[in-house]
Design a protein around this motif. Structure first.
Motif, mmCIF file in Angstrom:
data_model
loop_
_atom_site.group_PDB
_atom_site.id
_atom_site.type_symbol
_atom_site.label_atom_id
_atom_site.label_comp_id
_atom_site.label_asym_id
_atom_site.label_seq_id
_atom_site.Cartn_x
_atom_site.Cartn_y
_atom_site.Cartn_z
ATOM 1 N N THR A 158 0.846 -1.189 0.000
ATOM 2 C CA THR A 158 0.000 0.000 0.000
ATOM 3 C C THR A 158 0.883 1.241 0.000
ATOM 4 N N LYS A 159 0.268 2.351 -0.338
ATOM 5 C CA LYS A 159 0.946 3.651 -0.310
ATOM 6 C C LYS A 159 2.199 3.686 -1.188
ATOM 7 N N GLN A 160 2.093 3.127 -2.394
ATOM 8 C CA GLN A 160 3.196 3.246 -3.335
ATOM 9 C C GLN A 160 2.640 3.316 -4.750
ATOM 10 N N VAL A 161 3.349 4.018 -5.621
ATOM 11 C CA VAL A 161 2.956 4.151 -7.013
ATOM 12 C C VAL A 161 4.215 4.117 -7.863
ATOM 13 N N PHE A 162 4.156 3.451 -8.994
ATOM 14 C CA PHE A 162 5.294 3.345 -9.902
ATOM 15 C C PHE A 162 5.073 4.304 -11.070
ATOM 16 N N VAL A 163 6.106 5.062 -11.399
ATOM 17 C CA VAL A 163 6.035 6.009 -12.512
ATOM 18 C C VAL A 163 7.146 5.663 -13.501
ATOM 19 N N ALA A 164 6.833 5.720 -14.803
ATOM 20 C CA ALA A 164 7.792 5.344 -15.840
ATOM 21 C C ALA A 164 7.724 6.328 -16.994
ATOM 22 N N ASN A 165 8.851 6.510 -17.671
ATOM 23 C CA ASN A 165 8.843 7.286 -18.904
ATOM 24 C C ASN A 165 8.085 6.516 -19.988
ATOM 25 N N ALA B 107 -4.869 -4.722 -4.058
ATOM 26 C CA ALA B 107 -4.783 -4.232 -5.431
ATOM 27 C C ALA B 107 -3.382 -4.446 -5.996
ATOM 28 N N ASN B 108 -3.316 -4.586 -7.323
ATOM 29 C CA ASN B 108 -2.024 -4.697 -7.986
ATOM 30 C C ASN B 108 -1.263 -3.376 -7.870
ATOM 31 N N PRO B 109 0.068 -3.417 -7.958
ATOM 32 C CA PRO B 109 0.837 -2.153 -7.938
ATOM 33 C C PRO B 109 0.361 -1.209 -9.041
ATOM 34 N N LEU B 110 0.257 0.057 -8.706
ATOM 35 C CA LEU B 110 -0.263 1.056 -9.644
ATOM 36 C C LEU B 110 0.876 1.616 -10.485
ATOM 37 N N LEU B 111 0.678 1.602 -11.805
ATOM 38 C CA LEU B 111 1.668 2.111 -12.753
ATOM 39 C C LEU B 111 1.096 3.331 -13.466
ATOM 40 N N ILE B 112 1.858 4.422 -13.473
ATOM 41 C CA ILE B 112 1.434 5.668 -14.111
ATOM 42 C C ILE B 112 2.547 6.144 -15.038
ATOM 43 N N PHE B 113 2.155 6.614 -16.213
ATOM 44 C CA PHE B 113 3.080 7.280 -17.126
ATOM 45 C C PHE B 113 2.815 8.785 -17.012
ATOM 46 N N PRO B 114 3.547 9.483 -16.139
ATOM 47 C CA PRO B 114 3.181 10.869 -15.795
ATOM 48 C C PRO B 114 3.369 11.872 -16.932
ATOM 49 N N GLU B 115 4.090 11.505 -17.997
ATOM 50 C CA GLU B 115 4.227 12.434 -19.122
ATOM 51 C C GLU B 115 2.908 12.597 -19.866
ATOM 52 N N GLY B 116 2.078 11.565 -19.825
ATOM 53 C CA GLY B 116 0.768 11.655 -20.451
ATOM 54 C C GLY B 116 0.783 11.533 -21.962
ATOM 55 N N THR B 117 1.944 11.295 -22.558
ATOM 56 C CA THR B 117 2.063 11.140 -24.005
ATOM 57 C C THR B 117 3.342 10.375 -24.298
ATOM 58 N N CYS B 118 3.459 9.893 -25.532
ATOM 59 C CA CYS B 118 4.652 9.140 -25.919
ATOM 60 C C CYS B 118 5.753 10.099 -26.366
ATOM 61 N N VAL B 119 6.959 9.906 -25.834
ATOM 62 C CA VAL B 119 8.119 10.741 -26.125
ATOM 63 C C VAL B 119 9.185 9.842 -26.752
ATOM 64 N N ASN B 120 10.127 10.440 -27.475
ATOM 65 C CA ASN B 120 11.040 9.672 -28.321
ATOM 66 C C ASN B 120 12.164 8.939 -27.592
ATOM 67 N N ASN B 121 12.083 8.798 -26.272
ATOM 68 C CA ASN B 121 13.042 8.022 -25.483
ATOM 69 C C ASN B 121 14.417 8.674 -25.404
ATOM 70 N N GLU B 122 14.504 9.928 -25.791
ATOM 71 C CA GLU B 122 15.748 10.681 -25.640
ATOM 72 C C GLU B 122 15.600 11.817 -24.636
ATOM 73 N N TYR B 123 14.388 12.274 -24.433
ATOM 74 C CA TYR B 123 14.103 13.366 -23.508
ATOM 75 C C TYR B 123 12.877 12.990 -22.679
ATOM 76 N N THR B 124 12.518 13.875 -21.777
ATOM 77 C CA THR B 124 11.256 13.760 -21.051
ATOM 78 C C THR B 124 10.528 15.089 -21.141
ATOM 79 N N VAL B 125 9.216 15.051 -21.008
ATOM 80 C CA VAL B 125 8.431 16.275 -20.942
ATOM 81 C C VAL B 125 7.837 16.395 -19.550
ATOM 82 N N MET B 126 7.173 17.492 -19.297
ATOM 83 C CA MET B 126 6.697 17.810 -17.954
ATOM 84 C C MET B 126 5.817 16.692 -17.404
ATOM 85 N N PHE B 127 6.129 16.240 -16.198
ATOM 86 C CA PHE B 127 5.330 15.230 -15.515
ATOM 87 C C PHE B 127 4.055 15.871 -14.968
ATOM 88 N N LYS B 128 2.947 15.191 -15.167
ATOM 89 C CA LYS B 128 1.699 15.623 -14.546
ATOM 90 C C LYS B 128 1.790 15.375 -13.042
#
Length: 356
Positions: A172-179, A246-267
């Protein structure tokens, strides 16, 4: 710091917008002046005045550079590989490679994927209805079947995936975030761990899988066109991270697909849940194929075909050290810190791959 070369979020966007506003005012003044002048000589004089103004004004010069080389748009550009079949010696090898990929590997992979779907569907739906009164056992079996199907998808690309770090556990009380580079990010992560993801609702066969198969994992869907979804999804997220089953929660905080060279603003939504944030860095090796999915130019079906007609999808997944919000830190500052951290990791992995 390397991240200073590319900020890729609010600073880049605000600079671009400010530059566009200033340049628009200058162009408007120039056009108004140009209307009053009738001769071509006066027109050229006005052009020279605009050019001179850009030359002597540092603010306008920087704004123009920001528009021309916008760091934000670079996040969505896919660089084409350099051609190597440029002479009579290499061209026959390239033709042989194309024949092998399209006439041998692709049919084998299609057959493998079809067999995987047959096995999955013949087990998933009968068990889904047969175990309706045994929720815990049903969820466990369905999670195992989804992980199996994700493994079949990875095999259909001849995926070579290396996982680094401790495997995620259910707490509980954990969330996974990925590019986020493509929807295959979820497939690659799901074959190792049964995640519940928050995703945009998609149409077509992807939407069908979301509402039937992935619903069994406890995934959360949202629709950007509906304003009321924001509050409903936020409440679902809080309920999910506090549910021990519940299963571990996975979020992609960029909210869109990026070219794997940079990151954009995390929500900030993933960072205001008052829980531990576990970053995941996904790095694709572009030696065989670029895994970036530009949804504006290509459907997801054609994206999968491109992956299945490549030699292989090579990827590294790094489970990084969990992070917590600092005292006095706002969720927005927390999200920016995680974005900078993820971008630094990706840049370091890029540099390592180039040096190998």
């Amino acid at each position: 710091m390397e991240g200073d070369q590319f900020k890729g979020s609010a600073d880049g966007i605000n600079a671009g917008e400010a530059g566009r506003g200033i340049c628009n005012e200058v162009v408007a003044d120039f056009l108004n002046t140009n209307v009053e002048e009738d001769s071509s000589e006066a027109y050229l004089d006005n052009k020279m005045q605009l050019r001179d103004l850009l030359d002597i004004s540092q603010v306008l010069s920087e704004a123009g550079s920001a528009i021309i080389d916008d760091s934000f748009t670079r996040c969505f550009k896919s660089n084409a590989p350099e051609p190597w079949n440029w002479n009579i010696y290499l061209f026959p090898l390239w033709v042989m490679g194309v024949a092998v990929r399209y006439l041998i590997l692709f049919p084998i992979r299609v057959i493998l994927l079809a067999l995987g779907w047959i096995i999955f569907l013949s087990l998933f739906f009968p068990l889904h209805f047969a175990l309706k009164n045994h929720d815990q056992l049903r969820r466990q079996i369905e999670r195992g079947l989804v992980e199996f199907m994700c493994s079949v998808f990875v095999a259909s690309w001849t995926g070579v995936v290396k996982y680094h770090g401790p495997r995620p556990s259910r707490r509980t009380k954990q969330v996974f975030v990925a590019n986020h580079t493509s929807m295959i990010d979820f497939v690659i992560l799901e074959q190792m761990t049964g995640f519940s993801a928050i995703m945009q609702k998609h149409p077509g066969w992807v939407g069908f899988l979301q509402t039937t198969v992935l619903e069994s994992l406890g995934c959360i869907w949202f629709n950007r066109t509906e304003a009321n979804d924001r509050h409903a999804v936020a409440q679902k997220l809080k309920n999910h991270v506090n549910d021990p089953d519940a299963n571990p929660l996975l979020i992609f905080p960029e909210g869109t697909c990026v070219n794997n060279e940079y990151t954009v603003m995390f929500k900030k939504g993933a960072f205001e849940l008052d829980c531990v944030v576990c970053p995941i860095a996904i790095k694709y090796n572009k030696i065989f194929v670029d895994a970036f999915w530009n949804s504006k130019k290509q459907s997801f079906t054609m994206h999968l075909v491109r992956l299945m007609t490549s030699w292989a999808v090579v990827c590294d997944v790094w489970y990084l050290e969990p992070q917590t919000i600092k005292k006095g830190e706002t969720p927005i500052e927390f999200s920016e810190r995680q974005q900078n951290f993820s971008e630094a990791v990706i840049r370091r992995l890029n540099a390592t791959a180039q040096n190998q």
